[in-house]
Design an enzyme around this catalytic site. Structure first.
Site, PDB file in Angstrom:
ATOM      1  N   CYS A 120      -2.768 -14.370   9.165  1.00  0.00           N
ATOM      2  CA  CYS A 120      -3.688 -13.233   8.855  1.00  0.00           C
ATOM      3  C   CYS A 120      -3.432 -12.902   9.564  1.00  0.00           C
ATOM      4  CB  CYS A 120      -4.828 -13.248   7.734  1.00  0.00           C
ATOM      5  SG  CYS A 120      -5.971 -14.445   9.330  1.00  0.00           S
ATOM      6  N   ASN A 267       3.364   3.664  -4.538  1.00  0.00           N
ATOM      7  CA  ASN A 267       4.291   3.178  -5.262  1.00  0.00           C
ATOM      8  C   ASN A 267       2.772   1.546  -5.522  1.00  0.00           C
ATOM      9  OD1 ASN A 267       6.953   2.432  -5.446  1.00  0.00           O
ATOM     10  ND2 ASN A 267       6.625   1.081  -3.179  1.00  0.00           N
ATOM     11  N   ASN A 357      -2.842   6.779 -11.388  1.00  0.00           N
ATOM     12  CA  ASN A 357      -3.920   5.531 -12.018  1.00  0.00           C
ATOM     13  C   ASN A 357      -3.899   5.866 -12.961  1.00  0.00           C
ATOM     14  OD1 ASN A 357      -5.494   4.897 -12.452  1.00  0.00           O
ATOM     15  ND2 ASN A 357      -6.105   3.252 -10.560  1.00  0.00           N
ATOM     16  N   MET A1043      -1.210 -25.944  12.947  1.00  0.00           N
ATOM     17  CA  MET A1043      -0.666 -25.344  11.979  1.00  0.00           C
ATOM     18  C   MET A1043      -2.063 -24.254  11.378  1.00  0.00           C
ATOM     19  SD  MET A1043      -0.801 -28.462   9.039  1.00  0.00           S
ATOM     20  CE  MET A1043      -2.673 -30.409   9.445  1.00  0.00           C
ATOM     21  N   ALA A1084      -4.813 -36.252   6.441  1.00  0.00           N
ATOM     22  CA  ALA A1084      -5.934 -37.006   7.002  1.00  0.00           C
ATOM     23  C   ALA A1084      -7.187 -36.777   8.146  1.00  0.00           C
ATOM     24  CB  ALA A1084      -5.205 -38.488   6.414  1.00  0.00           C
ATOM     25  N   GLU A1266     -11.149 -32.142   6.589  1.00  0.00           N
ATOM     26  CA  GLU A1266     -11.057 -32.108   5.422  1.00  0.00           C
ATOM     27  C   GLU A1266     -12.242 -31.778   4.800  1.00  0.00           C
ATOM     28  OE1 GLU A1266      -8.415 -35.658   5.491  1.00  0.00           O
ATOM     29  OE2 GLU A1266      -7.708 -34.825   3.865  1.00  0.00           O
TER      30      GLU A1266
HETATM   31  C1  LIG Z   1      -3.610  -4.976  -5.208  1.00  0.00           C
HETATM   32  C2  LIG Z   1      -3.527  -4.388  -5.725  1.00  0.00           C
HETATM   33  C3  LIG Z   1      -4.920  -3.549  -6.685  1.00  0.00           C
HETATM   34  C4  LIG Z   1      -5.249  -2.991  -7.442  1.00  0.00           C
HETATM   35  N1  LIG Z   1      -6.678  -2.515  -7.831  1.00  0.00           N
HETATM   36  C5  LIG Z   1      -6.658  -1.737  -8.968  1.00  0.00           C
HETATM   37  C6  LIG Z   1      -7.899  -2.305  -9.451  1.00  0.00           C
HETATM   38  O1  LIG Z   1      -8.945  -2.642  -9.085  1.00  0.00           O
HETATM   39  N2  LIG Z   1      -8.517  -1.421 -10.272  1.00  0.00           N
HETATM   40  C7  LIG Z   1      -7.408  -0.021 -10.897  1.00  0.00           C
HETATM   41  O2  LIG Z   1      -7.854   0.510 -11.326  1.00  0.00           O
HETATM   42  N3  LIG Z   1      -6.053  -0.283 -10.761  1.00  0.00           N
HETATM   43  C8  LIG Z   1      -5.701  -1.004  -8.728  1.00  0.00           C
HETATM   44  N4  LIG Z   1      -4.530  -1.192  -8.896  1.00  0.00           N
HETATM   45  C9  LIG Z   1      -3.253   0.245  -9.594  1.00  0.00           C
HETATM   46  C10 LIG Z   1      -3.912   0.936  -8.773  1.00  0.00           C
HETATM   47  O3  LIG Z   1      -4.484   1.478  -8.839  1.00  0.00           O
HETATM   48  C11 LIG Z   1      -2.686   2.021  -9.114  1.00  0.00           C
HETATM   49  O4  LIG Z   1      -1.505   0.935  -8.800  1.00  0.00           O
HETATM   50  C12 LIG Z   1      -2.290   2.811  -8.398  1.00  0.00           C
HETATM   51  O5  LIG Z   1      -3.563   4.147  -8.918  1.00  0.00           O
HETATM   52  C13 LIG Z   1      -1.163   3.655  -8.936  1.00  0.00           C
HETATM   53  O6  LIG Z   1      -0.566   5.436  -7.870  1.00  0.00           O
HETATM   54  P1  LIG Z   1       0.864   4.975  -7.603  1.00  0.00           P
HETATM   55  O7  LIG Z   1       0.515   6.812  -6.816  1.00  0.00           O
HETATM   56  O8  LIG Z   1       0.910   4.310  -6.093  1.00  0.00           O
HETATM   57  O9  LIG Z   1       1.333   5.533  -8.072  1.00  0.00           O
HETATM   58  P2  LIG Z   1       2.905   5.330  -8.352  1.00  0.00           P
HETATM   59  O10 LIG Z   1       3.322   4.027  -8.279  1.00  0.00           O
HETATM   60  O11 LIG Z   1       3.554   5.791  -7.000  1.00  0.00           O
HETATM   61  O12 LIG Z   1       3.287   6.052  -9.076  1.00  0.00           O
HETATM   62  C14 LIG Z   1       3.242   4.973 -10.709  1.00  0.00           C
HETATM   63  C15 LIG Z   1       3.402   5.773 -11.877  1.00  0.00           C
HETATM   64  O13 LIG Z   1       2.797   7.111 -12.161  1.00  0.00           O
HETATM   65  C16 LIG Z   1       3.551   8.385 -12.497  1.00  0.00           C
HETATM   66  N5  LIG Z   1       3.213   9.276 -11.724  1.00  0.00           N
HETATM   67  C17 LIG Z   1       2.163   9.710 -10.434  1.00  0.00           C
HETATM   68  N6  LIG Z   1       2.362  10.699 -10.505  1.00  0.00           N
HETATM   69  C18 LIG Z   1       2.075  11.648 -11.197  1.00  0.00           C
HETATM   70  C19 LIG Z   1       2.204  12.541 -11.417  1.00  0.00           C
HETATM   71  N7  LIG Z   1       1.242  13.299 -10.628  1.00  0.00           N
HETATM   72  N8  LIG Z   1       2.475  12.589 -12.882  1.00  0.00           N
HETATM   73  C20 LIG Z   1       3.360  12.282 -13.417  1.00  0.00           C
HETATM   74  N9  LIG Z   1       3.159  11.297 -13.575  1.00  0.00           N
HETATM   75  C21 LIG Z   1       3.054  10.982 -12.456  1.00  0.00           C
HETATM   76  C22 LIG Z   1       4.815   8.400 -11.742  1.00  0.00           C
HETATM   77  O14 LIG Z   1       6.088   8.079 -12.700  1.00  0.00           O
HETATM   78  C23 LIG Z   1       5.145   6.153 -12.100  1.00  0.00           C
HETATM   79  O15 LIG Z   1       5.992   6.212 -13.476  1.00  0.00           O
HETATM   80  C24 LIG Z   1      -3.784  -2.277  -7.902  1.00  0.00           C
HETATM   81  C25 LIG Z   1      -2.746  -1.605  -7.296  1.00  0.00           C
HETATM   82  C26 LIG Z   1      -2.376  -2.942  -6.200  1.00  0.00           C
HETATM   83  C27 LIG Z   1      -1.149  -3.071  -6.125  1.00  0.00           C
HETATM   84  S1  FES Z   2      -5.041 -17.550   7.025  1.00  0.00           S
HETATM   85 FE1  FES Z   2      -5.994 -16.963   8.140  1.00  0.00          FE
HETATM   86  S2  FES Z   2      -6.278 -17.924  10.148  1.00  0.00           S
HETATM   87 FE2  FES Z   2      -4.244 -18.838   9.050  1.00  0.00          FE
END
Ligand SMILES: Cc1cc2nc3c(=O)[nH]c(=O)nc-3n(C[C@H](O)[C@H](O)[C@H](O)COP(=O)(O)OP(=O)(O)OC[C@H]3O[C@@H](n4cnc5c(N)ncnc54)[C@H](O)[C@@H]3O)c2cc1C
Ligand code: FES
Ligand code: FES
Length: 1334
Positions: A120, A267, A357, A1043, A1084, A1266
């Site tokens: 990490c 994304n 979002n 490890m 162990a 452990e």
């Molecule tokens: C590990 C992880 C943890 C997360 N935790 C949370 C959380 O705690 N709470 C929470 O609410 N969310 C959470 N999310 C979700 C995250 O907030 C959303 O995935 C993010 O906001 C989407 O935005 P993006 O730009 O990445 O979208 P993208 O993945 O780029 O696009 C998502 C979708 O939106 C559409 N889109 C994007 N922009 C537009 C636009 N301007 N007009 C029309 N359509 C559009 C796209 O076509 C696509 O379908 C988490 C995601 C991950 C991966």
């Molecule tokens: S996962 Fe952080 S040191 Fe092993």
């Protein structure tokens, strides 16, 4: 877009070097490009879905509008390569190196002992580095936020935080030095503490942070950004095209002609969909160059925020605006900003967009309920023109769907100012406080008529209560126009309860909890509103202090790590007993340390992907691989028929098929493997294999079902001392109970990885495997290929964590990989995806514990009968050994005269469970301690008193007649009580509980006595091979695998002492079966004991051999002696061997000596619990461990802290969830929560018991790997204590049931608050639950 158009060339920078990619594939993420194309392997793969932070890099961009450069951390696994046009990427290799200059972040994390396995570490380094680029003197809050999305399974985070803390301005006191009482805490004088107590690290050694030394942003990219390119950029890949238009107009045209093509911004939604759900989008539209999407415009009514702005940018904007306006106008801004602070991780927020979002329309989006409640609206555009739409219940249509047409693009989002008398609240409850999607989340807004408590408008939205964001419209109707008072609210709760109903088998489960959260979050809003009405003098009645709610404390403070100085007579050069840094720590922190998948690909190398069963119990009626073989890059498919040798592995008298041939017995069982030229091709090939099944009746999933059907792996074991049945007749009170303890995923950060290379002659193979047991892997490959073991060499450089999970399952995977290598005669690599790894490699055994206890009114426990059912899964693996070890520990620290235990390994149709740190002891002991707690509850006495009354004292004998002295265990107990100030803090906790209705504190103190070494005597042996070269450098090899537990570091210390040379002259390259054969597993807690003795033996032999030379040249140097020895033809190479104790357990007589000795420890924990949500925080932890004379206190303290945190995860948060048809739902960090930085106890003190000795291990040390895991249960019991205090408010006294893990759901429901009690429980049996209770 014209289909014929050539792809453009992609230009970006990595670590200051220009990268031009003419054929950038839109399917390629930055992570694989860095690792495979640029050979920058410091950036690691841990999950591929943005959930672990192992792949963190820094991205920098020039912003032409502001002429500034922004730097932000991001997850390379979700960053499409094509998105990086014009960006500068910095990876861990770009900031420092051991060849040139190590960066201060790398140095401090390494020297503060913040790396163990190190997997990490590059991610941690890069998160911290990105923070420092933006803020060279961060606060502790900044640091914990920056690290919130980086998981570490080894260290327990404390040392990482302490290393990073040294950059804080406020840490400019002794706090930052990593030990000793702090001058701020009113403890000892700082100077005195510095001198008297040894420290884990010395901050004086650290390089200063000098921002002028950082890489500059490439001027070429500034020019590129300034010269706005009016061209549409296109990148074409094998299956996907990527188009990036330069203007809104072109974006609209593109979207109109390709309505199905997604707009990819961060994304973070589309990426995981493509990767995990296999969704293919032939065209991706990237609107990142469209400036309108990033514009911010302020109006008198609020602010329009571009939909493309990242969530970090939105939060910064809101935080900037808040101080510029009167408080009453920024209610919504503040609520949104709070919610944004807890959404995802920093890396996610840095890239995820506001529009993304909203448009993802997640059922549990954090933003949408707040935006909707806050009357926000969106401005959208399409070919037909622009329109504005309110973000309300009509906007969110269903799962992932909004009212917008596919052609429409959200350009911006309007966030209004709040009005006088308007309050906005935002609350969320998540399985983990940070970096976790919420279980339930809400936005609430109320507007009062001027100067009155009468509600003019109200709006309440929830996430997590249906397929999309939902409005509590009827509840709002029950509130509006009424005064905000108890009567209105109490009606509102009833309406809400009827309005937001979830069916008992609703997806996501936790139905009662989620429903109760809707009520309790409204209640929290109520408390806030009352407070505000009071501040505005609208109401005058004071809210009683007891009813108030403050947030849980969160600042991680400096802690103590105490250990004994080495003796005054020890030579300065002798490193034994000193806190030496992990020998690879700088390699970890610079990304230079090589793990299995970092080994460069060889010519013609193939990648292997597995095909696994989708049925829990079925006949295989067909396996059609023809489609897979037709796919590009696929070379071959390996089935059971291809195995030239043994097709099964035999363990404990049972056979396990490597690849299923006729029948499957769990979802995830391996059926065949596809080999192809690339990972992507192999995985596509595996997905194309068609399997026919005919389901077999009545799969068995739960332990109860196994008992009912007598489905066990035999033998079932029993052990007894005294006569339990008779004793039950003589006691004052009898009590029966049950405790279920869930399993635990190993979640080593490095997934199972291996590379098998045919040497090309005489059936010889080299296997590079991330395994804890090279010998087993070697022998298993040999049997599978039907060749002698001497043709297989297993090499292990290091593992990125293992915890018991890289023994048997790894051997099976290595066998399958070797068959592929044998069949194709090419090198074959297999690296599991996180989801695959979790699905098919098994976990810690879930255990159902039942007990009956007989005790006297004075607290003496006279008799206990324990029954354990361990859910073994579909094959035996180590399950029988695990159940035996459970029974050997049922006495823990207590001298219970009549003690009986039964244990059974249940055979079920779930993936087979396996060894996991503690090997059954953590499951067995939590039941025992629960028994003690129940007795205390029944007698209304503090649990620590009952523990003390029953604890072993004086010369003692276990229930299997093993004699031992519990003296140092009792010393740990007394020390822990004293160090934790137990008595005074217990009183303070009781007082806190009297003063608080909705928050409770709880405390517990828990001991452990754990046996060390293998009870199978033959495994207690070790060998070593030591070479001295003529230049005086020394190469040490031994049988243990590194490890993360610091074994190689300790072996270097041993060799250094024995040879009398500094550790820098000693090198450990790898563990290999060709240098040290026939080794036991590194397990162990016995690695140092056994290998240490073997290394010592070899070094002593060499030292003796050099004696005549030393006599002859007393003034010579080590190097001259080595050279002289060569010329005098003295062998400079020696083997060492350790014949460990002959341990055994006779299960017929129930007597034995199964352990070499015991390691003891005691842990005291205090937690604060939010009874309305079940959220909790460990306020303080004090651990006292007896580990004899530590060979390396920093390594051992690291083991204690890391194991404790893993235990904390086991007992309070980690939940494996299976569908009713036996499919593991929790297949990644998004669904399965291991502890993160936010879970570290706010004060986390570790003390090594001074003046303890152990004649049974090297230099009087003790095994420690452990032991401390079980001590995590003190958090469980502290939560239980807090829950008991909450229950007593409702008149509920005495023992109650709380299963492990004590998740927020369980803790909240057990508190039996007025809200949880309103929820009608669904009748068991009347519905099919979403998840099994295994
Ligand atoms: C590990 C992880 C943890 C997360 N935790 C949370 C959380 O705690 N709470 C929470 O609410 N969310 C959470 N999310 C979700 C995250 O907030 C959303 O995935 C993010 O906001 C989407 O935005 P993006 O730009 O990445 O979208 P993208 O993945 O780029 O696009 C998502 C979708 O939106 C559409 N889109 C994007 N922009 C537009 C636009 N301007 N007009 C029309 N359509 C559009 C796209 O076509 C696509 O379908 C988490 C995601 C991950 C991966
Ligand atoms: S996962 Fe952080 S040191 Fe092993
Ligand atoms: S590998 Fe990227 S976050 Fe886990």
């Amino acid at each position: 877009m014209s289909a014929e158009k050539e792809g453009d060339s992609l230009c970006f920078f990595v670590n200051g070097k220009k990268v031009t990619e003419n054929n950038a594939d839109p399917e390629t993420m930055l992570l694989s490009f860095l690792r495979e194309k640029l050979r920058l392997t410091g950036t690691k793969y841990g999950c591929g879905g943005g959930g672990c932070g192992a792949c963190t890099v820094m991205v920098s961009r020039h912003q032409p509008a502001t002429k500034t450069i922004t730097h932000y951390s991001a997850n390379a696994c979700l960053l499409p390569l094509c998105q990086l046009h014009g960006a500068a990427v910095t990876t861990v290799e770009g900031i420092g190196s051991t060849k040139t200059r190590v960066h201060p972040v790398q140095e401090r994390i390494a020297k503060a002992h913040g790396s163990q396995c190190g997997f990490c570490t590059p991610g941690m380094v890069m998160s911290m580095y990105a923070l420092l680029r933006n803020k060279p003197q961060p606060t502790m809050e900044d640091i914990t936020q920056a690290l919130a999305g980086n998981l570490c399974r080894c260290t327990g985070y404390r040392p990482i935080v302490d290393g990073c803390r040294t950059f804080c301005q406020e840490a400019d006191c002794c706090q930052a030095s990593g030990g000793g009482d702090c001058c701020l805490s009113g403890g000892q004088n700082a100077d005195e503490a510095e001198h008297e107590k040894p420290q884990l690290f010395d901050r004086e050694e650290f390089l200063p942070l000098d921002p002028t030394q950082e890489l500059i942003f490439p001027p070429e990219l500034i020019l590129m950004a300034e010269a706005a390119n009016p061209k549409t950029l296109t990148f074409r890949g094998e299956r996907m095209s990527w188009v990036s238009p330069p203007s809104l107009e072109e974006l609209v045209q593109l979207k109109t002609s390709n309505p199905k093509a997604p707009l990819v911004m961060g994304n973070t939604n589309i990426g995981p969909d493509i990767k995990f759900k296999g969704i293919l989008h032939p065209l991706i539209i990237s609107p990142t160059r469209v400036t309108e999407l990033f514009q911010v415009t302020q109006t008198p009514r609020g602010v329009w925020v571009g939909a493309g702005c990242s969530l970090t940018e939105v939060r910064s904007l809101l935080e900037k605006l808040v101080p510029q306006f009167p408080e009453e106008r920024t209610e919504l801004f503040r609520a949104l900003s709070r919610q944004l602070g807890n959404l995802g991780s920093q890396q996610i927020r840095n890239v995820a967009s506001l529009g993304g979002n909203i448009m993802s329309a997640y059922p549990n989006s954090d933003l949408n309920p707040v935006l909707a409640a806050g009357n926000c609206k969106v401005s959208v555009v399409c070919g037909g023109g622009r329109r504005e739409l309110p973000l309300n219940q009509d906007f969110f249509v269903s799962f992932g769907k909004t009212i917008l047409t596919p052609e429409e693009i959200v350009v911006s989002v309007f966030i209004p100012f709040s009005r006088k008398g308007e309050f906005v609240g935002a609350f969320r409850q998540a399985p983990r406080k940070e970096s976790s999607f919420p279980t339930v989340t809400t936005g609430m807004r109320v507007l009062f008529s001027e100067g009155s408590r009468v509600v003019q408008e109200v709006s309440i939205y929830y996430g997590g209560m249906g397929p999309t964001t939902v409005s509590a419209t009827k509840t709002c109707a029950a509130i509006v126009t009424r005064p905000w008072d108890d009567e209105t609210l109490s009606r509102a709760y009833d309406v809400l309860l009827d309005e937001l109903v979830l069916p008992p088998s609703a997806p996501g489960g936790q139905v009662e909890f989620r429903r109760s959260l809707t009520l309790s979050l409204l209640f929290k809003f109520n408390l806030e509103v009352l407070q505000k009405l009071r501040e505005m003098n609208v109401i005058t009645d004071e809210l009683p202090e007891k009813m108030q709610m403050r947030p849980l404390p969160r600042e991680i403070q400096a802690s103590l790590q105490e250990f004994q100085h080495v003796s005054k007579d020890q030579s300065d050069q002798d490193p034994v007993g000193r806190p030496i840094m992990h020998r690879s720590a700088l390699g970890h922190a610079t990304g230079e340390a090589v793990y299995c998948d970092d080994i460069p690909a060889t010519d013609g190398e193939l990648f292997l992907a597995l095909v696994t069963s989708s049925r829990a119990h079925a006949k295989i009626t067909g396996l059609d691989v023809s489609e897979a073989l037709r796919l590009p890059g696929v070379v071959d498919v390996v089935t059971a028929k291809d195995i030239p040798g043994q097709k099964v592995r035999k363990i404990s008298g049972y056979e396990e098929e490597l690849l299923a041939e006729t029948e499957v017995s769990c979802v995830g069982q391996m059926l065949c493997a596809v080999v192809a030229d690339t990972r992507a091709h192999a995985r596509r090939g595996a997905a194309a294999v068609q399997v026919g099944y005919e389901d077999l009746p009545d799969p068995v999933f739960t332990s109860e079902e196994a008992v009912e059907k007598s489905s066990f792996f035999e033998p079932r074991r029993t052990i007894e001392r005294g006569n339990v049945t008779e004793a039950f007749e003589t006691v004052d009170q009898l009590h029966e109970g049950e405790l279920r303890i869930g399993g635990q995923e190993h979640f080593y950060m490095e997934t199972q990885s291996m590379l098998v290379l045919p040497v090309g002659e005489e059936a010889e193979f080299n296997a590079y495997v991330s395994t804890q047991w090279p010998t087993l892997t070697q022998d298993a490959i040999a049997e599978t290929l039907s060749i002698p073991s001497n043709r297989v060499t297993c090499h292990v450089k290091r593992l990125g964590g293992a915890f018991g999970g890289k023994v048997n399952k790894t051997a099976i995977l290595a066998c399958i990989t070797s068959v592929a290598a044998w069949k194709t005669n090419r090198a074959v690599r297999c690296v599991l995806e996180r989801g695959e790894d979790m699905l098919l490699t098994g976990a810690r055994h879930p255990v159902l514990g039942r007990y009956k206890v007989g005790f006297m009114n004075d607290g003496r426990i006279v008799a206990v009968d324990l029954q354990y059912y361990a859910n073994a899964g579909n094959t035996v693996d180590d399950s029988l050994l695990v159940t035996e070890k459970m029974l050997l520990h049922i006495d823990n620290a207590y001298n219970i005269p009549n003690l009986r235990g039964h244990a059974a390994a249940c055979r079920t149709n779930l993936p087979s469970n396996t060894a996991f740190r503690g090997f059954g002891v953590p499951q067995a002991l939590v039941v025992v301690e629960n028994v003690v707690n129940d007795v205390a509850a029944l007698l209304r006495r503090p649990a620590d008193q009952i523990r003390e009354i029953n604890m072993y004292t004086g010369p003692s004998v276990t229930h299997y007649k093993f004699e031992f002295s519990p003296e140092s265990m009792r010393r740990c107990w007394e020390e822990c009580k004293a160090k934790s100030d137990y008595g005074a803090r217990r009183a303070a906790v009781d007082q806190f509980n009297q003063q608080n209705r909705w928050k409770k504190r709880g405390m517990s103190i828990i001991p452990i006595k754990i046996g060390i070494a293998f009870s199978e005597g033959s495994l207690n042996q070790a060998a070593a091979l030591v070479h001295i070269y003529q230049d005086g450098s020394v190469l040490v090899a031994h049988g243990g695998a590194e490890m993360g537990q610091g074994l190689h570091t300790k072996m270097q210390q041993v060799a250094s002492r024995e040879l009398g040379i500094p550790p820098s002259k000693i090198y450990i390259s790898e563990t290999s079966t060709s240098t040290v054969p026939n080794t036991p597993p590194s397990a162990a807690s016995y690695g140092t004991d056994a290998n240490g003795m073997a290394v010592k033996d070899a070094c002593q032999t060499l030292y003796q051999r050099l004696e005549p030379i030393r006599q002859k040249h007393p003034k010579g140097s080590w190097e001259s002696w080595a050279q002289a020895a060569f010329f005098e033809k003295i062998s400079l190479s020696a083997t060492g061997f350790y014949r460990g104790p002959d341990l055994f357990m006779d299960w017929d007589t129930k007597e034995g000596k199964p352990f070499a000795y015991f390691t003891f420890g005691v842990c005291c924990c205090e937690v604060e619990l939010d009874c309305l949500t079940g959220d909790y925080r460990t306020v303080r932890t004090d651990i006292v461990m007896d580990i004899g004379r530590s060979v390396n206190p920093s390594v051992d303290i690291g083991q204690i802290e890391g194991a404790f945190m893993q235990g904390l995860g086991l007992y309070t948060m980690e939940e494996l969830k299976f569908s009713p048809s036996g499919l593991l739902y929790t297949r990644g960090p998004s669904q399965y929560k291991i502890p993160a930085v936010c879970d570290v106890p706010l004060r986390f003190n570790v003390y090594l018991l001074p003046d303890s000795h152990n004649p049974h291990a090297v230099y009087s040390s003790k095994g420690i790997g452990e032991a401390a895991l079980f001590l995590g249960s003190s958090v469980f019991f502290a939560i239980k204590d807090a829950v008991a205090a909450a229950r007593s408010e409702s008149g509920l006294l005495g023992p109650f049931s709380l299963d492990s893990p004590a998740t927020p759901e369980r803790a909240c429901l057990a508190c039996a608050s007025p809200f949880t009690r309103k929820i009608p429980a669904s009748e068991p049996g009347s519905f099919k639950p979403w998840a099994l209770n295994i």
